[in-house]
Design a protein around this motif. Sequence first.
Motif, PDB file in Angstrom:
ATOM      1  N   SER A  25       0.823  -1.218   0.000  1.00 34.76           N
ATOM      2  CA  SER A  25       0.000   0.000   0.000  1.00 34.76           C
ATOM      3  C   SER A  25       0.849   1.255   0.000  1.00 34.76           C
ATOM      4  O   SER A  25       0.396   2.313   0.452  1.00 34.76           O
ATOM      5  N   ALA A  26       2.086   1.149  -0.479  1.00 29.94           N
ATOM      6  CA  ALA A  26       2.976   2.316  -0.507  1.00 29.94           C
ATOM      7  C   ALA A  26       2.336   3.457  -1.284  1.00 29.94           C
ATOM      8  O   ALA A  26       1.695   3.252  -2.322  1.00 29.94           O
ATOM      9  N   ASP A  27       2.524   4.669  -0.771  1.00 30.32           N
ATOM     10  CA  ASP A  27       1.985   5.845  -1.443  1.00 30.32           C
ATOM     11  C   ASP A  27       2.836   6.237  -2.650  1.00 30.32           C
ATOM     12  O   ASP A  27       2.323   6.801  -3.617  1.00 30.32           O
ATOM     13  N   TYR A  28       4.137   5.903  -2.579  1.00 36.90           N
ATOM     14  CA  TYR A  28       5.059   6.266  -3.657  1.00 36.90           C
ATOM     15  C   TYR A  28       6.086   5.150  -3.858  1.00 36.90           C
ATOM     16  O   TYR A  28       6.329   4.338  -2.967  1.00 36.90           O
ATOM     17  N   TYR A  29       6.682   5.155  -5.042  1.00 31.97           N
ATOM     18  CA  TYR A  29       7.702   4.171  -5.401  1.00 31.97           C
ATOM     19  C   TYR A  29       8.835   4.889  -6.107  1.00 31.97           C
ATOM     20  O   TYR A  29       8.605   5.647  -7.053  1.00 31.97           O
ATOM     21  N   VAL A  30      10.067   4.654  -5.629  1.00 27.45           N
ATOM     22  CA  VAL A  30      11.267   5.266  -6.224  1.00 27.45           C
ATOM     23  C   VAL A  30      12.217   4.156  -6.632  1.00 27.45           C
ATOM     24  O   VAL A  30      12.583   3.305  -5.814  1.00 27.45           O
ATOM     25  N   SER A  31      12.615   4.141  -7.891  1.00 23.78           N
ATOM     26  CA  SER A  31      13.525   3.102  -8.350  1.00 23.78           C
ATOM     27  C   SER A  31      14.099   3.492  -9.700  1.00 23.78           C
ATOM     28  O   SER A  31      13.923   4.622 -10.178  1.00 23.78           O
ATOM     29  N   PHE A  32      14.785   2.524 -10.315  1.00 24.32           N
ATOM     30  CA  PHE A  32      15.216   2.666 -11.694  1.00 24.32           C
ATOM     31  C   PHE A  32      14.253   1.878 -12.570  1.00 24.32           C
ATOM     32  O   PHE A  32      13.453   1.074 -12.072  1.00 24.32           O
ATOM     33  N   THR A  74      -0.442  -7.376  -8.506  1.00 26.84           N
ATOM     34  CA  THR A  74      -0.997  -8.129  -7.384  1.00 26.84           C
ATOM     35  C   THR A  74      -2.054  -7.315  -6.657  1.00 26.84           C
ATOM     36  O   THR A  74      -3.128  -7.824  -6.303  1.00 26.84           O
ATOM     37  N   GLY A  75      -1.762  -6.052  -6.426  1.00 23.15           N
ATOM     38  CA  GLY A  75      -2.702  -5.178  -5.729  1.00 23.15           C
ATOM     39  C   GLY A  75      -3.684  -4.502  -6.666  1.00 23.15           C
ATOM     40  O   GLY A  75      -4.579  -3.778  -6.206  1.00 23.15           O
ATOM     41  N   ASN A  76      -3.515  -4.707  -7.975  1.00 23.46           N
ATOM     42  CA  ASN A  76      -4.384  -4.097  -8.986  1.00 23.46           C
ATOM     43  C   ASN A  76      -4.507  -2.593  -8.780  1.00 23.46           C
ATOM     44  O   ASN A  76      -5.598  -2.036  -8.728  1.00 23.46           O
ATOM     45  N   ARG A  77      -3.348  -1.945  -8.696  1.00 26.60           N
ATOM     46  CA  ARG A  77      -3.356  -0.486  -8.514  1.00 26.60           C
ATOM     47  C   ARG A  77      -2.120   0.103  -9.175  1.00 26.60           C
ATOM     48  O   ARG A  77      -1.141  -0.605  -9.466  1.00 26.60           O
ATOM     49  N   ASP A  78      -2.171   1.394  -9.419  1.00 23.82           N
ATOM     50  CA  ASP A  78      -1.046   2.127  -9.980  1.00 23.82           C
ATOM     51  C   ASP A  78      -0.396   2.946  -8.872  1.00 23.82           C
ATOM     52  O   ASP A  78      -1.086   3.688  -8.157  1.00 23.82           O
ATOM     53  N   VAL A  79       0.903   2.813  -8.722  1.00 23.67           N
ATOM     54  CA  VAL A  79       1.638   3.495  -7.664  1.00 23.67           C
ATOM     55  C   VAL A  79       2.384   4.685  -8.253  1.00 23.67           C
ATOM     56  O   VAL A  79       3.146   4.532  -9.219  1.00 23.67           O
ATOM     57  N   LYS A  80       2.167   5.854  -7.689  1.00 24.03           N
ATOM     58  CA  LYS A  80       2.877   7.052  -8.140  1.00 24.03           C
ATOM     59  C   LYS A  80       4.387   6.842  -7.988  1.00 24.03           C
ATOM     60  O   LYS A  80       4.845   6.431  -6.921  1.00 24.03           O
ATOM     61  N   SER A  81       5.126   7.134  -9.054  1.00 23.60           N
ATOM     62  CA  SER A  81       6.528   6.708  -9.088  1.00 23.60           C
ATOM     63  C   SER A  81       7.488   7.746  -9.654  1.00 23.60           C
ATOM     64  O   SER A  81       7.092   8.651 -10.389  1.00 23.60           O
ATOM     65  N   ILE A  82       8.745   7.561  -9.287  1.00 19.69           N
ATOM     66  CA  ILE A  82       9.867   8.201  -9.953  1.00 19.69           C
ATOM     67  C   ILE A  82      10.772   7.059 -10.410  1.00 19.69           C
ATOM     68  O   ILE A  82      11.289   6.297  -9.588  1.00 19.69           O
ATOM     69  N   LEU A  83      10.929   6.906 -11.724  1.00 19.34           N
ATOM     70  CA  LEU A  83      11.769   5.854 -12.282  1.00 19.34           C
ATOM     71  C   LEU A  83      12.932   6.481 -13.043  1.00 19.34           C
ATOM     72  O   LEU A  83      12.724   7.302 -13.937  1.00 19.34           O
ATOM     73  N   LEU A  84      14.126   6.093 -12.689  1.00 16.62           N
ATOM     74  CA  LEU A  84      15.338   6.681 -13.253  1.00 16.62           C
ATOM     75  C   LEU A  84      15.962   5.755 -14.290  1.00 16.62           C
ATOM     76  O   LEU A  84      15.703   4.554 -14.313  1.00 16.62           O
ATOM     77  N   ASP A  85      16.812   6.323 -15.146  1.00 16.07           N
ATOM     78  CA  ASP A  85      17.429   5.551 -16.234  1.00 16.07           C
ATOM     79  C   ASP A  85      18.767   4.951 -15.814  1.00 16.07           C
ATOM     80  O   ASP A  85      19.635   5.662 -15.305  1.00 16.07           O
ATOM     81  N   PRO A  86      18.948   3.635 -16.043  1.00 11.79           N
ATOM     82  CA  PRO A  86      20.240   2.996 -15.788  1.00 11.79           C
ATOM     83  C   PRO A  86      21.169   3.206 -16.975  1.00 11.79           C
ATOM     84  O   PRO A  86      20.740   3.624 -18.047  1.00 11.79           O
ATOM     85  N   GLN A  87      22.466   2.909 -16.781  1.00  8.73           N
ATOM     86  CA  GLN A  87      23.451   3.098 -17.846  1.00  8.73           C
ATOM     87  C   GLN A  87      24.279   1.826 -18.046  1.00  8.73           C
ATOM     88  O   GLN A  87      24.775   1.246 -17.078  1.00  8.73           O
TER      89      GLN A  87
END
Length: 361
Positions: A136-143, A312-325
Amino acid sequence: MRVRSSVLLATTVAGVLLVSSCGSSDTGSSSSSSGGSSAAEVGVILPDTKSSARWESFDRPLLQKAFEDAGVKADIQNAQGDASNMQTIADQMLTEGVKVLAIVNLDSDSGAAIEAKAKKQGVQTIDYDRLTLGGSADYYVSFDNTKVGEEQGQGLAQCLGGGDKNIVYLNGSPTDNNAGMFSAGAHSVLDPMTNYKAVAEQSVPDWDNQQAATIFEQMLTQQGGKIDGVLAANDGLGNAAISILAKNGLAGKVPVTGQDATTQGLQNILAKTQCMTVYKPVDQEAKALSDIAIALIKGETPKTTGTTKDATGNRDVKSILLDPQLITRDKVKTVVDAGFVKASELCTGDFAADCTELGIS
């Protein structure tokens, strides 16, 4: 081909981050916060010290500095690979009154339980680096983790070249959602290349490098030594494979991939025993996490770049996704110039000549 000290197994950490509480950089889970844990507004729980060196070497200090600069008291701790320990740390942070809790989950079930408890207490949560499926995370930060796998697939194909080749996959932990995305991305690149035949594939429990060495040795034996390429999900797993290849006189003859741009992984690339790695600028990821947490503490709406589907949770999580190199031998200098790895640590012993050749100082 020279086989150097970097071929020895080393621990690499791939984990989960929780914004909940500030911990020490040793092997324990004790806290080390700005202002004391009882006054912490933000809690961060790092996953372990084995899957990747990044958590204590980079994420912790970067997050501590960001929160200190913003005048936000944070408590950062490390679960040491123990889901029940992570639950205990989270409970302590919630009891002590954190307003934001960020987690790098060890598995989705335990992560979701932590987030559910936080939600009941009105504490906002952030998934860091790994998405908690069914959470139930409000936000997701990853690559962009699918892209990480695509870069690995492309890198391996570049190193293998044409002709019929047998390849194997050493995937990350089956409990890590990111590992599935890495594998899917790699397969999306390599599967259409019909000259490459996947002759073995296995996930490595808990990203454990020793288990990875055992698994790869079994693969090599089963294939009668006829393996032409290894899609290893990170530098630690890659180094495990390299150690077995070295034992069989094959190091440097079989391309191996990686991820995390660790000092060891980069040294393997300099030694030409590893084909490539994926560099994920952790400073950008830590900044994105701290920016979201600080905005939430201030009652502001954080800026995001899109959403991520939690099937799994059938929801969209607001995110910041960064680019790998993608990092190959000629691009190792990029990682050093960015300050992610120090030349003094990379260019030791036999590697000094390689660094001189590549203009790394």
